[in-house]
Design a protein around this motif. Structure first.
Motif, PDB file in Angstrom:
ATOM      1  N   PRO A  37      62.850 -10.718 -23.515  1.00 56.05           N
ATOM      2  CA  PRO A  37      62.805  -9.903 -22.300  1.00 56.05           C
ATOM      3  C   PRO A  37      64.088  -9.103 -22.085  1.00 56.05           C
ATOM      4  O   PRO A  37      65.157  -9.459 -22.598  1.00 56.05           O
ATOM      5  N   ASN A  38      63.978  -8.038 -21.329  1.00 59.52           N
ATOM      6  CA  ASN A  38      65.115  -7.201 -20.927  1.00 59.52           C
ATOM      7  C   ASN A  38      65.891  -6.616 -22.100  1.00 59.52           C
ATOM      8  O   ASN A  38      67.119  -6.598 -22.088  1.00 59.52           O
ATOM      9  N   THR A  39      65.162  -6.141 -23.100  1.00 59.22           N
ATOM     10  CA  THR A  39      65.804  -5.457 -24.220  1.00 59.22           C
ATOM     11  C   THR A  39      65.226  -4.049 -24.312  1.00 59.22           C
ATOM     12  O   THR A  39      64.229  -3.727 -23.666  1.00 59.22           O
ATOM     13  N   TYR A  40      65.850  -3.228 -25.121  1.00 48.79           N
ATOM     14  CA  TYR A  40      65.347  -1.875 -25.350  1.00 48.79           C
ATOM     15  C   TYR A  40      63.955  -1.948 -25.962  1.00 48.79           C
ATOM     16  O   TYR A  40      63.642  -2.888 -26.696  1.00 48.79           O
ATOM     17  N   ASP A  41      63.127  -0.931 -25.696  1.00 51.32           N
ATOM     18  CA  ASP A  41      61.753  -0.921 -26.209  1.00 51.32           C
ATOM     19  C   ASP A  41      61.690  -0.998 -27.726  1.00 51.32           C
ATOM     20  O   ASP A  41      60.780  -1.605 -28.284  1.00 51.32           O
ATOM     21  N   PHE A  42      62.651  -0.362 -28.411  1.00 49.15           N
ATOM     22  CA  PHE A  42      62.593  -0.359 -29.877  1.00 49.15           C
ATOM     23  C   PHE A  42      63.004  -1.690 -30.483  1.00 49.15           C
ATOM     24  O   PHE A  42      62.760  -1.933 -31.654  1.00 49.15           O
ATOM     25  N   ILE A  43      63.615  -2.587 -29.694  1.00 54.14           N
ATOM     26  CA  ILE A  43      63.924  -3.935 -30.187  1.00 54.14           C
ATOM     27  C   ILE A  43      62.676  -4.772 -29.973  1.00 54.14           C
ATOM     28  O   ILE A  43      62.287  -5.057 -28.845  1.00 54.14           O
ATOM     29  N   LYS A  44      62.011  -5.091 -31.076  1.00 52.82           N
ATOM     30  CA  LYS A  44      60.726  -5.775 -31.002  1.00 52.82           C
ATOM     31  C   LYS A  44      60.876  -7.236 -30.610  1.00 52.82           C
ATOM     32  O   LYS A  44      59.963  -7.832 -30.069  1.00 52.82           O
ATOM     33  N   GLY A  45      62.026  -7.845 -30.916  1.00 54.41           N
ATOM     34  CA  GLY A  45      62.252  -9.250 -30.616  1.00 54.41           C
ATOM     35  C   GLY A  45      62.987  -9.906 -31.764  1.00 54.41           C
ATOM     36  O   GLY A  45      63.830  -9.273 -32.405  1.00 54.41           O
ATOM     37  N   VAL A  46      62.669 -11.165 -32.018  1.00 54.40           N
ATOM     38  CA  VAL A  46      63.336 -11.911 -33.086  1.00 54.40           C
ATOM     39  C   VAL A  46      62.299 -12.583 -33.982  1.00 54.40           C
ATOM     40  O   VAL A  46      61.184 -12.875 -33.562  1.00 54.40           O
ATOM     41  N   ILE A  47      62.714 -12.815 -35.227  1.00 54.73           N
ATOM     42  CA  ILE A  47      61.903 -13.590 -36.163  1.00 54.73           C
ATOM     43  C   ILE A  47      62.743 -14.757 -36.664  1.00 54.73           C
ATOM     44  O   ILE A  47      63.978 -14.714 -36.606  1.00 54.73           O
ATOM     45  N   ASN A  48      62.069 -15.787 -37.134  1.00 50.72           N
ATOM     46  CA  ASN A  48      62.743 -16.913 -37.766  1.00 50.72           C
ATOM     47  C   ASN A  48      62.482 -16.766 -39.256  1.00 50.72           C
ATOM     48  O   ASN A  48      61.377 -17.012 -39.725  1.00 50.72           O
TER      49      ASN A  48
END
Length: 150
Positions: A37-48
């Motif tokens: 949450p609360n990141t730029y739109d182009f940052i999709k998230g994280v992977i392991n």
């Protein structure tokens, strides 16, 4: 003998781009991403990835290009910038090529809608083929990614 630059060539919106191979840690199929949450739109998230949490950005979104559904050719290129590993999602990762550094020119102000600040240069492969070389330090801005380095 002229100096050569070895690059991974990938496709984004029908254009060819390159990243120096020494920056690339791996190329993976696109995998499920945990949204942050609360990141730029182009940052999709994280992977392991094999026990390492890696932030993932969509280069189409980063460059302001239309974001499309990922095809079976889409790849996540794992790169290292300023001691941070980051995954960048591209339409496809095609090739490894050697580029004569004498064939690299400064980028124009805008190419394909992408600002020159994100570009390192334009490599002329032959009469009709060019590879746009990315400036990863600008593409992967530390201020935007710093939250993942904790």
């Amino acid at each position: 003998m002229d100096e050569e630059l070895k690059v991974i060539v990938f496709t984004l919106a029908d254009e060819k781009y390159g990243i120096e191979i020494k920056r690339v840690k791996g190329i993976e199929r696109v995998m499920p991403v945990t949204r942050v949450p609360n990141t730029y739109d182009f940052i999709k998230g994280v992977i392991n990835l094999r026990g390492v949490v890696i932030p993932v950005i969509d280069l189409r979104g980063r460059f302001g290009l239309p974001v499309e559904a990922y095809t079976h050719n889409a790849r996540t290129i794992i790169v290292e910038v300023n001691d941070i590993e980051v995954g960048v999602i591209v339409d496809s990762a095609n090739d490894v090529v050697d580029i004569d550094i004498n064939h690299i020119e400064d980028p124009p102000e805008i190419i394909g809608g992408i600002k020159a600040k994100y570009l390192r240069g334009i490599a002329k492969m032959d009469e009709n083929r060019f590879v746009v070389l990315l400036n990863l330090e600008k593409v992967l801005n530390n201020c935007e990614l710093i939250q993942f380095n904790h």
